[in-house]
Scaffold this active site. Sequence first.
Site, PDB file in Angstrom:
ATOM      1  CD  GLU A   1       7.278   4.138  -4.231  1.00  0.00           C
ATOM      2  OE1 GLU A   1       5.854   4.980  -3.593  1.00  0.00           O
ATOM      3  OE2 GLU A   1       8.463   2.743  -3.124  1.00  0.00           O
TER       4      GLU A   1
ATOM      5  CG  ASN B   1       8.850   2.499  -0.735  1.00  0.00           C
ATOM      6  OD1 ASN B   1       7.724   2.280  -0.450  1.00  0.00           O
ATOM      7  ND2 ASN B   1      10.080   2.479  -1.071  1.00  0.00           N
TER       8      ASN B   1
ATOM      9  CG  ASP C   1       8.682  -0.811  -3.758  1.00  0.00           C
ATOM     10  OD1 ASP C   1       8.203   0.520  -2.678  1.00  0.00           O
ATOM     11  OD2 ASP C   1       7.489  -0.570  -4.792  1.00  0.00           O
TER      12      ASP C   1
HETATM   13  N1  PQQ Z   1      -0.663   3.093  -3.910  1.00  0.00           N
HETATM   14  C1  PQQ Z   1      -1.128   1.383  -4.978  1.00  0.00           C
HETATM   15  C2  PQQ Z   1      -2.548   1.439  -5.462  1.00  0.00           C
HETATM   16  O1  PQQ Z   1      -3.550   2.746  -4.650  1.00  0.00           O
HETATM   17  O2  PQQ Z   1      -2.952   0.839  -6.223  1.00  0.00           O
HETATM   18  C3  PQQ Z   1       0.193   0.257  -4.512  1.00  0.00           C
HETATM   19  C4  PQQ Z   1       0.728   1.233  -4.517  1.00  0.00           C
HETATM   20  C5  PQQ Z   1       0.817   2.689  -3.475  1.00  0.00           C
HETATM   21  C6  PQQ Z   1       1.972   0.434  -3.868  1.00  0.00           C
HETATM   22  O3  PQQ Z   1       2.374  -0.643  -4.332  1.00  0.00           O
HETATM   23  C7  PQQ Z   1       3.297   1.339  -3.258  1.00  0.00           C
HETATM   24  O4  PQQ Z   1       4.413   1.364  -3.373  1.00  0.00           O
HETATM   25  C8  PQQ Z   1       2.208   2.625  -3.127  1.00  0.00           C
HETATM   26  N2  PQQ Z   1       4.164   3.535  -2.669  1.00  0.00           N
HETATM   27  C9  PQQ Z   1       3.716   4.532  -1.610  1.00  0.00           C
HETATM   28  C10 PQQ Z   1       4.093   4.997  -0.949  1.00  0.00           C
HETATM   29  O5  PQQ Z   1       5.154   4.481  -0.935  1.00  0.00           O
HETATM   30  O6  PQQ Z   1       4.656   6.508  -0.385  1.00  0.00           O
HETATM   31  C11 PQQ Z   1       2.089   5.501  -1.891  1.00  0.00           C
HETATM   32  C12 PQQ Z   1       1.438   4.544  -2.335  1.00  0.00           C
HETATM   33  C13 PQQ Z   1      -0.151   5.475  -2.370  1.00  0.00           C
HETATM   34  O7  PQQ Z   1      -0.398   6.009  -1.800  1.00  0.00           O
HETATM   35  O8  PQQ Z   1      -0.507   5.238  -3.415  1.00  0.00           O
HETATM   36  C14 PQQ Z   1       1.493   3.354  -2.964  1.00  0.00           C
END
Ligand code: PQQ
Length: 582
Positions: free
Chosen positions: A174, A262, A304
């Site tokens: 992100e 993504n 995403d």
């Molecule tokens: N982390 C969680 C969680 O721990 O519940 C859920 C998500 C993340 C997501 O749905 C993501 O899209 C997501 N995206 C990234 C990224 O694109 O680098 C990192 C993370 C993360 O490190 O927890 C999540």
Amino acid sequence: TARADAELDKLIANPANWAAQAGDYANHRYSELKQVHAGNAKNLQVAWTVSTGVLRGHEGSPLVFGDTMYIHSPFPNKVIALNLKDQTFKWKYEPKQDNNVVPVMCCDTVSRGLAYGDGKILLQQADTTLVALDAHTGKVVWSVKNGDPKIGETNTNAPHVFKDKVITGISGGEFGVRGRLIAYDLKTGKTVWTAFSTGPDEDMLFDPATTMTWTDGKMAPVGKDSSLKTWKGDQWKLGGGTTWGWYSYDPKLNLVYYGSGNPGTWNPSQRPGDNKWSMTLFARDLDTGKARWVYQMTPHDEWDYDGVNELVLADLNIKGKKVPSVVHMDRNGYAYTLQRETGELLVAEKFDPTINWASKIDMKSGRPVVNAKYSPATTGPDVNVKGICPSALGTKDQQPMSYDRKSGIFLVPTNHVCMDYEPFQVEYTAGQPYVGATLAMYPTPKSHGGMGNFIAWDAAAGKILWSKPERFSVWSGALATAGDIVFYGTLEGYLKAVSIKDGKELWKFKTPSGIIGNVFTYLFEGKQYVGVYSGIGGWAGIGMAAGLENSSDGLGAVGGYRDLAKYTDLGGTLFIFALPSN
Ligand code: PQQ
């Protein structure tokens, strides 16, 4: 000298231990223990509990072997070595980290846990420091940096030890981070290889002639510049494809498996092309990092649907033949079964029949058949596209499934959530969100009304065997055991035991906070214990964790989860259950 990993192989082979995050290298999250079984699970009771002292989302699980349990916490990423005999602390590691990493973590300050190998406990701190601690003393043996929080790079993943290497990833999809997987030498912490998800072949450790992908119904070489050709200019440098999920390993093939996230930004109109190799499953040689095969699930992502969910290694009976397979339930709502040696696509079916962004996966091209009505790239920026299913949380997010080795069934925690998605133009600024879309998420309309299911999946046929609706998304990792039961936690805070045969609920216990941790089990002094962290958070529970229950903007806006405030609050407790002694 003895192979450092021979000891870990032995620890993993003994079901008394829980010596790796999934209990093994194959991501099975399955235990041969069966003192606790479908007939007596109703008698489970609390054996003991311990607080981590941190009130945020607790993902992953502790490690257990010998007389020690290794417990971790979310940021500030404490590690506690606990003596199983009397639950006293042998040592604690409390790293000093800059608080400025917290605002650049997208989805709560979670950590998915520790790894063990060669006398060392491996911890990946949020601030991108990977540390190896002496398992006996907690003293730092070596420490390396694998990223830079100033440009939005952080870590939430558990490091994984495979043979003589520590594998780790990066978060920040992100923030315009360029995803990569890194292998370090377990003894010294020296970098052995770095494999990017986007960019020139040499950065991705691709061989244009021998790195293969599913093309026109068969495997074919990816060819030269397979990533560069699918991006405008140098957008691949901010291209995402982060690697924050779970990794698995096949010792026989010496291949490491994982998925990439993504592409950046979320606004698809800003980055034309397939955006390879974001949203991709990878098989890489452990020693060299070279990519053996790749498969992109969601080319030119518009929703995403990060592809980082775990790849589970299983030998499945497909059309009467035993096939070395890998099974992956993607955020995009499709469950994929591939031949894990060659990468051939065998099965791609919906695991929630209500998803609508694509009508099917075309098995010849391997590409989704996208429904224009739910395609923000087709509508263009600044249009709110309504009713897309699944939401950006996916039909399944990081919450890992379990593979019941006895029945061959996969037990899968899922989300049942849809969204409205409005992309907009965004400029890249280092360290600032590079999101470029607003979204609202809500329970899937006109279905069972809950925001989650717990399902049993037949990965050879691509069919749901049974489905148990839940009020909220099931954000906890599952554990199946030889006792014919599967455990999982709920966001309200219940730990549940369910019959693998038919999904019938056998037992539940309400812990003080929502459960997003993964259930684990071990044997100590002849008795079986089952444990899980209670501590709500993660993306689904972030509103609760960040105190944003009523917020309706930004990434905290996970609408339908607001009701969680009626059921639970923050926590940080490890619960250990056992049958009563008599
Ligand atoms: N982390 C969680 C969680 O721990 O519940 C859920 C998500 C993340 C997501 O749905 C993501 O899209 C997501 N995206 C990234 C990224 O694109 O680098 C990192 C993370 C993360 O490190 O927890 C999540």
